[in-house]
Enzyme design. Structure first.
Site, PDB file in Angstrom:
ATOM      1  N   THR A   8      54.216  24.188  48.157  1.00 56.22           N
ATOM      2  CA  THR A   8      53.952  25.525  48.801  1.00 56.22           C
ATOM      3  C   THR A   8      53.613  25.639  50.227  1.00 56.22           C
ATOM      4  OG1 THR A   8      52.480  27.524  48.540  1.00 56.22           O
ATOM      5  CG2 THR A   8      51.480  25.434  48.001  1.00 56.22           C
ATOM      6  N   ASN A  10      51.492  27.670  51.298  1.00 53.59           N
ATOM      7  CA  ASN A  10      50.532  28.537  51.539  1.00 53.59           C
ATOM      8  C   ASN A  10      49.158  27.441  51.084  1.00 53.59           C
ATOM      9  OD1 ASN A  10      48.279  30.129  50.872  1.00 53.59           O
ATOM     10  ND2 ASN A  10      49.504  31.715  49.989  1.00 53.59           N
ATOM     11  N   PRO A  11      48.339  27.273  52.096  1.00 58.41           N
ATOM     12  CA  PRO A  11      47.135  26.350  51.795  1.00 58.41           C
ATOM     13  C   PRO A  11      46.009  26.871  50.791  1.00 58.41           C
ATOM     14  CG  PRO A  11      47.048  27.403  54.117  1.00 58.41           C
ATOM     15  CD  PRO A  11      48.227  27.828  53.594  1.00 58.41           C
ATOM     16  N   ASP A  69      55.057  31.052  42.409  1.00 56.76           N
ATOM     17  CA  ASP A  69      55.371  32.275  42.797  1.00 56.76           C
ATOM     18  C   ASP A  69      54.514  33.209  42.400  1.00 56.76           C
ATOM     19  OD1 ASP A  69      57.424  33.296  44.770  1.00 56.76           O
ATOM     20  OD2 ASP A  69      57.680  34.666  43.206  1.00 56.76           O
ATOM     21  N   GLY A 158      45.476  37.206  51.017  1.00 58.94           N
ATOM     22  CA  GLY A 158      46.275  38.020  50.494  1.00 58.94           C
ATOM     23  C   GLY A 158      45.700  39.375  50.079  1.00 58.94           C
ATOM     24  N   TYR A 159      46.064  40.031  49.020  1.00 62.02           N
ATOM     25  CA  TYR A 159      45.601  40.986  48.618  1.00 62.02           C
ATOM     26  C   TYR A 159      44.211  41.251  48.036  1.00 62.02           C
ATOM     27  CZ  TYR A 159      50.447  42.470  49.277  1.00 62.02           C
ATOM     28  OH  TYR A 159      51.914  42.704  49.968  1.00 62.02           O
ATOM     29  N   ASP A 160      43.591  40.026  47.814  1.00 67.07           N
ATOM     30  CA  ASP A 160      42.200  39.776  47.171  1.00 67.07           C
ATOM     31  C   ASP A 160      41.199  40.833  47.661  1.00 67.07           C
ATOM     32  OD1 ASP A 160      42.758  37.891  45.628  1.00 67.07           O
ATOM     33  OD2 ASP A 160      42.335  36.218  47.261  1.00 67.07           O
ATOM     34  N   HIS A 184      45.002  35.023  37.907  1.00 66.92           N
ATOM     35  CA  HIS A 184      46.382  34.745  37.304  1.00 66.92           C
ATOM     36  C   HIS A 184      46.715  33.490  37.577  1.00 66.92           C
ATOM     37  CE1 HIS A 184      45.770  35.670  41.648  1.00 66.92           C
ATOM     38  NE2 HIS A 184      47.201  35.448  42.053  1.00 66.92           N
TER      39      HIS A 184
HETATM   40  P1  ITT Z   1      54.890  29.765  49.095  1.00 72.18           P
HETATM   41  O1  ITT Z   1      56.068  30.632  48.845  1.00 72.18           O
HETATM   42  O2  ITT Z   1      55.139  28.688  50.148  1.00 72.18           O
HETATM   43  O3  ITT Z   1      54.284  29.140  47.816  1.00 72.18           O
HETATM   44  P2  ITT Z   1      53.720  32.428  49.685  1.00 72.18           P
HETATM   45  O4  ITT Z   1      52.373  32.730  50.346  1.00 72.18           O
HETATM   46  O5  ITT Z   1      55.045  32.881  50.418  1.00 72.18           O
HETATM   47  O6  ITT Z   1      53.869  30.959  49.946  1.00 72.18           O
HETATM   48  P3  ITT Z   1      54.802  33.822  47.589  1.00 72.18           P
HETATM   49  O7  ITT Z   1      56.278  33.895  47.964  1.00 72.18           O
HETATM   50  O8  ITT Z   1      54.577  33.423  46.112  1.00 72.18           O
HETATM   51  O9  ITT Z   1      53.805  32.691  48.325  1.00 72.18           O
HETATM   52  O10 ITT Z   1      53.939  35.283  47.780  1.00 72.18           O
HETATM   53  C1  ITT Z   1      52.476  35.434  47.158  1.00 72.18           C
HETATM   54  C2  ITT Z   1      52.033  36.625  47.803  1.00 72.18           C
HETATM   55  O11 ITT Z   1      51.389  37.392  47.063  1.00 72.18           O
HETATM   56  C3  ITT Z   1      50.888  35.976  48.877  1.00 72.18           C
HETATM   57  O12 ITT Z   1      51.320  36.104  50.110  1.00 72.18           O
HETATM   58  C4  ITT Z   1      49.924  37.069  48.803  1.00 72.18           C
HETATM   59  O13 ITT Z   1      50.401  38.373  49.609  1.00 72.18           O
HETATM   60  C5  ITT Z   1      50.086  37.661  47.341  1.00 72.18           C
HETATM   61  N1  ITT Z   1      49.167  36.927  46.417  1.00 72.18           N
HETATM   62  C6  ITT Z   1      49.571  35.993  45.557  1.00 72.18           C
HETATM   63  N2  ITT Z   1      48.385  35.156  44.960  1.00 72.18           N
HETATM   64  C7  ITT Z   1      47.459  35.809  45.472  1.00 72.18           C
HETATM   65  C8  ITT Z   1      46.060  35.853  45.136  1.00 72.18           C
HETATM   66  O14 ITT Z   1      45.591  34.955  44.283  1.00 72.18           O
HETATM   67  N3  ITT Z   1      45.110  36.571  45.832  1.00 72.18           N
HETATM   68  C9  ITT Z   1      45.801  37.546  46.766  1.00 72.18           C
HETATM   69  N4  ITT Z   1      47.053  37.626  47.135  1.00 72.18           N
HETATM   70  C10 ITT Z   1      47.862  36.981  46.609  1.00 72.18           C
END
Ligand code: ITT
Length: 198
Positions: A8, A10-11, A69, A158-160, A184
């Site tokens: 990923t 996403n850190p 994802d 994110g949306y937390d 989740h």
């Molecule tokens: P990778 O694809 O590289 O893993 P990404 O952040 O782009 O990184 P996704 O395509 O899976 O990952 O998009 C997930 C998005 O959904 C993320 O950017 C957040 O906006 C939201 N999201 C997912 N998990 C979350 C969480 O635990 N808390 C809040 N928002 C979340």
């Protein structure tokens, strides 16, 4: 100690996954390489996109990897932003800016929706692939709440700050351990673990 590469960019995902798997003896390795092109996430479902990422990175690295994802499904919006959660608003140079813009767009889209109809859930699909493209494990977890009227809390990402839980706190007001115990991603990790051991 076993090692598992977390595929990923996403850190925050790496931190949350490591916090669950680390104590179980699985050392999580971040991608750590910028030269691997990010695959296009053009699947229609979280499962399809998780597989796309897992296969692409496993093949590029020649290693078994775990991909995540995830996103937010809002019932009043027919499940949107769903698989488009990361780029819902489509603006922002940094992750933080994109998250803020996404939250503002979601609040605007729901401005006329009463509380009882603001139900939503985070979804996380985890997929583990081998370099030959075989998917060896997969799981899905969800985390239910309602979408609040304003962002609250500074943990998570994110949306937390918008997902209000049963106890009235947002997901961003939980400590990292509390979030992983209910989220989740935490739930998906607990479901994939027995498959990992196998
Ligand atoms: P990778 O694809 O590289 O893993 P990404 O952040 O782009 O990184 P996704 O395509 O899976 O990952 O998009 C997930 C998005 O959904 C993320 O950017 C957040 O906006 C939201 N999201 C997912 N998990 C979350 C969480 O635990 N808390 C809040 N928002 C979340």
């Amino acid at each position: 100690m076993q090692e598992l590469t977390i595929a990923t960019s996403n850190p925050h995902k790496v931190d949350e996954i490591s916090a669950v798997l680390g104590p179980l003896g699985i050392r999580c390795i971040p991608l750590g390489r910028a030269d691997i092109p990010e695959p296009e996430e053009d699947g229609a479902t979280f499962e399809e996109n998780a597989r796309i990422k897992a296969r692409a990175y496993a093949s590029a690295l020649g290693r078994v990897v775990l991909a995540d994802d995830s996103g937010l499904e809002v019932d009043a919006l027919g499940g949107a932003p769903g698989v488009h959660s990361a780029r819902y608003a489509g603006i922002g140079a940094t992750r933080e800016e994109r998250d803020r813009a996404n939250n503002m767009k979601l609040l605007a889209a729901l401005s006329n929706v009463p509380d009882a109809q603001r139900t939503a859930r985070f979804v996380c699909v985890l997929s583990i692939a081998r370099p030959d493209g075989r998917i060896v494990a997969e799981s899905r977890g969800t985390f239910d709440g309602i979408i609040g009227r304003a962002p609250r809390g500074s943990n998570g990402f994110g949306y937390d700050p918008l997902l209000v839980l049963e106890d009235g706190r947002t997901s961003a007001e939980l400590s990292p351990d509390e979030k992983n115990a209910r989220s989740h991603r935490g739930n998906a990790l607990r479901l994939i673990l027995p498959q990992l051991r196998g």
